[in-house]
Design a protein around this motif. Sequence first.
Motif, PDB file in Angstrom:
ATOM      1  N   HIS A  79      41.636   7.664 -23.161  1.00 48.70           N
ATOM      2  CA  HIS A  79      41.310   7.007 -23.596  1.00 48.70           C
ATOM      3  C   HIS A  79      40.287   6.869 -21.876  1.00 48.70           C
ATOM      4  O   HIS A  79      38.640   7.232 -21.803  1.00 48.70           O
ATOM      5  CB  HIS A  79      40.835   6.122 -24.687  1.00 48.70           C
ATOM      6  N   TYR A  80      40.616   5.825 -21.171  1.00 44.73           N
ATOM      7  CA  TYR A  80      39.842   5.393 -19.546  1.00 44.73           C
ATOM      8  C   TYR A  80      39.539   7.120 -19.200  1.00 44.73           C
ATOM      9  O   TYR A  80      38.268   7.495 -19.053  1.00 44.73           O
ATOM     10  CB  TYR A  80      41.184   5.377 -19.390  1.00 44.73           C
ATOM     11  N   LEU A  81      40.788   7.895 -19.368  1.00 39.80           N
ATOM     12  CA  LEU A  81      40.162   9.475 -18.245  1.00 39.80           C
ATOM     13  C   LEU A  81      39.029  10.320 -19.071  1.00 39.80           C
ATOM     14  O   LEU A  81      38.045  10.177 -18.465  1.00 39.80           O
ATOM     15  CB  LEU A  81      41.418  10.726 -18.756  1.00 39.80           C
ATOM     16  N   ILE A  82      39.141   9.773 -20.650  1.00 39.28           N
ATOM     17  CA  ILE A  82      37.892  10.101 -21.825  1.00 39.28           C
ATOM     18  C   ILE A  82      36.770   9.996 -21.165  1.00 39.28           C
ATOM     19  O   ILE A  82      35.290  10.500 -20.617  1.00 39.28           O
ATOM     20  CB  ILE A  82      37.807  10.809 -22.794  1.00 39.28           C
ATOM     21  N   SER A  83      36.056   8.891 -21.589  1.00 39.94           N
ATOM     22  CA  SER A  83      35.602   7.533 -21.838  1.00 39.94           C
ATOM     23  C   SER A  83      34.854   6.937 -20.740  1.00 39.94           C
ATOM     24  O   SER A  83      34.003   7.038 -20.202  1.00 39.94           O
ATOM     25  CB  SER A  83      35.851   6.360 -22.434  1.00 39.94           C
ATOM     26  N   TYR A  84      35.821   7.017 -18.706  1.00 41.00           N
ATOM     27  CA  TYR A  84      34.883   6.570 -18.348  1.00 41.00           C
ATOM     28  C   TYR A  84      35.175   7.158 -16.502  1.00 41.00           C
ATOM     29  O   TYR A  84      34.278   7.591 -15.682  1.00 41.00           O
ATOM     30  CB  TYR A  84      36.173   4.697 -17.824  1.00 41.00           C
ATOM     31  N   LYS A  85      36.195   8.440 -16.680  1.00 46.54           N
ATOM     32  CA  LYS A  85      35.793   9.102 -15.599  1.00 46.54           C
ATOM     33  C   LYS A  85      35.673  10.776 -16.556  1.00 46.54           C
ATOM     34  O   LYS A  85      35.587  11.545 -15.344  1.00 46.54           O
ATOM     35  CB  LYS A  85      38.025   9.278 -15.422  1.00 46.54           C
ATOM     36  N   ASN A  86      35.884  10.706 -17.162  1.00 52.61           N
ATOM     37  CA  ASN A  86      34.288  11.727 -17.767  1.00 52.61           C
ATOM     38  C   ASN A  86      35.131  13.036 -17.855  1.00 52.61           C
ATOM     39  O   ASN A  86      34.137  14.870 -18.065  1.00 52.61           O
ATOM     40  CB  ASN A  86      33.129  11.543 -16.931  1.00 52.61           C
ATOM     41  N   PHE A  87      36.226  13.028 -18.131  1.00 54.49           N
ATOM     42  CA  PHE A  87      37.263  14.435 -18.617  1.00 54.49           C
ATOM     43  C   PHE A  87      37.358  14.696 -19.683  1.00 54.49           C
ATOM     44  O   PHE A  87      36.927  14.382 -20.518  1.00 54.49           O
ATOM     45  CB  PHE A  87      38.756  14.210 -18.023  1.00 54.49           C
ATOM     46  N   PRO A  95      38.477  10.712  -8.539  1.00 53.03           N
ATOM     47  CA  PRO A  95      36.777  10.691  -8.365  1.00 53.03           C
ATOM     48  C   PRO A  95      36.715  10.929 -10.570  1.00 53.03           C
ATOM     49  O   PRO A  95      37.793  11.808 -11.031  1.00 53.03           O
ATOM     50  CB  PRO A  95      37.078  11.810  -8.328  1.00 53.03           C
ATOM     51  N   ASN A  96      35.935  10.860 -10.536  1.00 52.50           N
ATOM     52  CA  ASN A  96      34.895  11.053 -12.161  1.00 52.50           C
ATOM     53  C   ASN A  96      35.096  12.897 -12.246  1.00 52.50           C
ATOM     54  O   ASN A  96      34.937  13.369 -11.079  1.00 52.50           O
ATOM     55  CB  ASN A  96      34.018  10.735 -11.770  1.00 52.50           C
ATOM     56  N   TYR A  97      35.002  13.117 -12.951  1.00 47.06           N
ATOM     57  CA  TYR A  97      34.883  14.413 -13.406  1.00 47.06           C
ATOM     58  C   TYR A  97      33.811  15.122 -12.889  1.00 47.06           C
ATOM     59  O   TYR A  97      32.588  14.838 -13.616  1.00 47.06           O
ATOM     60  CB  TYR A  97      35.468  14.753 -15.159  1.00 47.06           C
ATOM     61  N   THR A  98      33.526  16.672 -12.278  1.00 45.89           N
ATOM     62  CA  THR A  98      32.404  16.851 -11.867  1.00 45.89           C
ATOM     63  C   THR A  98      32.664  19.087 -12.353  1.00 45.89           C
ATOM     64  O   THR A  98      33.416  18.630 -12.042  1.00 45.89           O
ATOM     65  CB  THR A  98      31.830  16.895 -11.236  1.00 45.89           C
TER      66      THR A  98
END
Length: 148
Positions: free
Chosen positions: A45-53, A144-147
């Motif tokens: 959930h952290y990776l999806i909600s905060y890191k935008n993966f 890093p956040n997903y881009t």
Amino acid sequence: MQKLNFPKFSFRFKNSENKVSIFDIIRKKFVVLQPEEWVRQNCVHYLISYKNFPKSFINVEKELVINNLKKRYDIVVYNSDSTIHLLVECKSPTITINQDTFDQIARYNLQLKADYLMVTNGLNHYYCQMDFNQSRYNFLKDIPNYTL
């Protein structure tokens, strides 16, 4: 379950045969809620909600074979070209993260070749970026956040 060092997320739970299960949004099914699973679900959930993966780039609990031994990784996040961006090793909050934990994820990464590594027990999180030219990993403050 124990409070973890992640933001608070909403989860779906169910009780069945005196066991509590949590809904895994990646595997799209309920799984028995064990301490390591609690860490894994919070991390997803952290990776999806905060890191935008993107959820579609995340894979959970898949088998891999290392030295003829069957192992399971916790979380993998793919790049759009199907290479592996991030490999995550989750431990129960009662497990201290030590050199053995990093050796485990490094062995997995010899095969998977992820650009980034994350090791977490839900309380402490460690992030590394791989340097394949030097055959080592460099610690980071965060991934890093997903881009695109």
